[in-house]
Write a protein that holds these residues in place. Structure first.
Motif, PDB file in Angstrom:
ATOM      1  N   ALA A   1       0.846  -1.191   0.000  1.00 60.30           N
ATOM      2  CA  ALA A   1       0.000   0.000   0.000  1.00 60.30           C
ATOM      3  C   ALA A   1       0.881   1.239   0.000  1.00 60.30           C
ATOM      4  O   ALA A   1       1.951   1.249   0.595  1.00 60.30           O
ATOM      5  CB  ALA A   1      -0.904   0.004   1.229  1.00 60.30           C
TER       6      ALA A   1
ATOM      7  N   ASN B   1       0.728   5.638   0.445  1.00 57.85           N
ATOM      8  CA  ASN B   1      -0.047   6.764   0.942  1.00 57.85           C
ATOM      9  C   ASN B   1       0.181   7.944  -0.002  1.00 57.85           C
ATOM     10  O   ASN B   1       1.038   8.784   0.235  1.00 57.85           O
ATOM     11  CB  ASN B   1       0.393   7.092   2.374  1.00 57.85           C
TER      12      ASN B   1
ATOM     13  N   LYS C   1      -5.267  -5.868   2.020  1.00 56.89           N
ATOM     14  CA  LYS C   1      -6.353  -5.147   2.698  1.00 56.89           C
ATOM     15  C   LYS C   1      -5.787  -4.232   3.774  1.00 56.89           C
ATOM     16  O   LYS C   1      -5.978  -4.441   4.966  1.00 56.89           O
ATOM     17  CB  LYS C   1      -7.349  -6.141   3.281  1.00 56.89           C
TER      18      LYS C   1
ATOM     19  N   ASN D   1      -4.935   0.107   4.573  1.00 58.77           N
ATOM     20  CA  ASN D   1      -5.169   1.487   4.167  1.00 58.77           C
ATOM     21  C   ASN D   1      -4.340   2.411   5.051  1.00 58.77           C
ATOM     22  O   ASN D   1      -4.496   2.420   6.265  1.00 58.77           O
ATOM     23  CB  ASN D   1      -6.656   1.820   4.285  1.00 58.77           C
TER      24      ASN D   1
ATOM     25  N   LYS E   1      -4.266   5.806   4.507  1.00 56.71           N
ATOM     26  CA  LYS E   1      -4.682   7.148   4.121  1.00 56.71           C
ATOM     27  C   LYS E   1      -4.632   8.181   5.248  1.00 56.71           C
ATOM     28  O   LYS E   1      -4.039   9.232   5.093  1.00 56.71           O
ATOM     29  CB  LYS E   1      -6.082   7.102   3.518  1.00 56.71           C
TER      30      LYS E   1
ATOM     31  N   SER F   1      -3.379   7.817   8.397  1.00 56.14           N
ATOM     32  CA  SER F   1      -2.554   7.353   9.507  1.00 56.14           C
ATOM     33  C   SER F   1      -1.389   8.312   9.771  1.00 56.14           C
ATOM     34  O   SER F   1      -0.982   9.083   8.910  1.00 56.14           O
ATOM     35  CB  SER F   1      -2.047   5.950   9.230  1.00 56.14           C
TER      36      SER F   1
ATOM     37  N   MET G   1      -4.010   3.497  11.036  1.00 60.11           N
ATOM     38  CA  MET G   1      -3.842   2.574   9.919  1.00 60.11           C
ATOM     39  C   MET G   1      -4.944   1.521   9.994  1.00 60.11           C
ATOM     40  O   MET G   1      -5.155   0.929  11.044  1.00 60.11           O
ATOM     41  CB  MET G   1      -2.469   1.897   9.974  1.00 60.11           C
ATOM     42  N   HIS G   2      -5.641   1.309   8.906  1.00 57.53           N
ATOM     43  CA  HIS G   2      -6.763   0.371   8.883  1.00 57.53           C
ATOM     44  C   HIS G   2      -6.344  -0.928   8.203  1.00 57.53           C
ATOM     45  O   HIS G   2      -5.924  -0.922   7.047  1.00 57.53           O
ATOM     46  CB  HIS G   2      -7.955   0.976   8.138  1.00 57.53           C
TER      47      HIS G   2
ATOM     48  N   SER H   1      -8.134  -4.465   7.385  1.00 55.38           N
ATOM     49  CA  SER H   1      -9.428  -5.154   7.390  1.00 55.38           C
ATOM     50  C   SER H   1      -9.306  -6.504   8.084  1.00 55.38           C
ATOM     51  O   SER H   1      -8.278  -7.176   7.967  1.00 55.38           O
ATOM     52  CB  SER H   1      -9.924  -5.371   5.962  1.00 55.38           C
TER      53      SER H   1
ATOM     54  N   GLN I   1       4.523   4.273   2.796  1.00 55.24           N
ATOM     55  CA  GLN I   1       4.170   3.020   2.133  1.00 55.24           C
ATOM     56  C   GLN I   1       4.390   1.840   3.058  1.00 55.24           C
ATOM     57  O   GLN I   1       5.147   1.929   4.024  1.00 55.24           O
ATOM     58  CB  GLN I   1       4.923   2.827   0.823  1.00 55.24           C
TER      59      GLN I   1
END
Length: 154
Positions: A10, A12, A43, A45, A47, A49, A63-64, A66, A109
């Motif tokens: 991921a 950012n 999974k 994210n 965004k 954080s 930080m998410h 799932s 990242q």
């Protein structure tokens, strides 16, 4: 020497838009087993954080991750705070940098390196609205120049 490879999970992108990233540092992260499995599925994210130094430890908040579908009772809270793994000297340096006016720690990242999840932390300074507009204008100008060059060589 062999260059080490890693798989980006991921990024950012909003961090690059909202902040000037002055330097980056690699950190490990403390996770449970189901969180690692969920991250391997992509999974994650980053965004909204951010990281902060609390009691000599670097804590990543917002930080998410799932919940893992087959994790049932072993799943953790998706938005819980997670500890980042850094050397004491690195933590002290980051503490000194974040106490300066306007600097903060933002994850840019998350990636897998040698089977372990790593977070790239950026020491960031916030952008003003006119800085963001300048970046957008420069990006649009570059895109237009590239488009003209491509049309010229057709």
């Amino acid at each position: 020497m062999v260059k080490e490879s890693y798989k980006v999970i991921a990024q950012n992108k909003k961090a690059r838009h909202d902040y000037f990233i002055e330097e980056t540092i690699e950190a490990g992260i403390v996770l449970s087993g189901t969180e690692v499995k969920s991250i391997r599925q992509g999974k994650l994210n980053l965004k909204d954080s951010y990281a902060s130094v609390v009691d000599g430890e670097v804590i990543l908040s917002g930080m998410h991750i799932s919940p893992y579908e087959q994790g049932n009772i072993f799943n953790k809270d998706p938005l819980r705070d997670r500890k980042l793994l850094l050397h004491k000297s690195e933590i002290n340096r980051l503490l000194g940098l974040t106490q300066q006016k306007g600097l903060t720690l933002i994850p840019t990242q998350a990636y897998l390196k040698r089977g372990m999840v790593k977070i790239e932390l950026g020491v960031a300074r916030g952008k003003k609205l006119y800085d963001k507009r300048d970046d957008i204008a420069a990006r649009d100008a570059k895109r237009e120049i590239d488009r003209k060059i491509k049309e010229q060589y057709r």
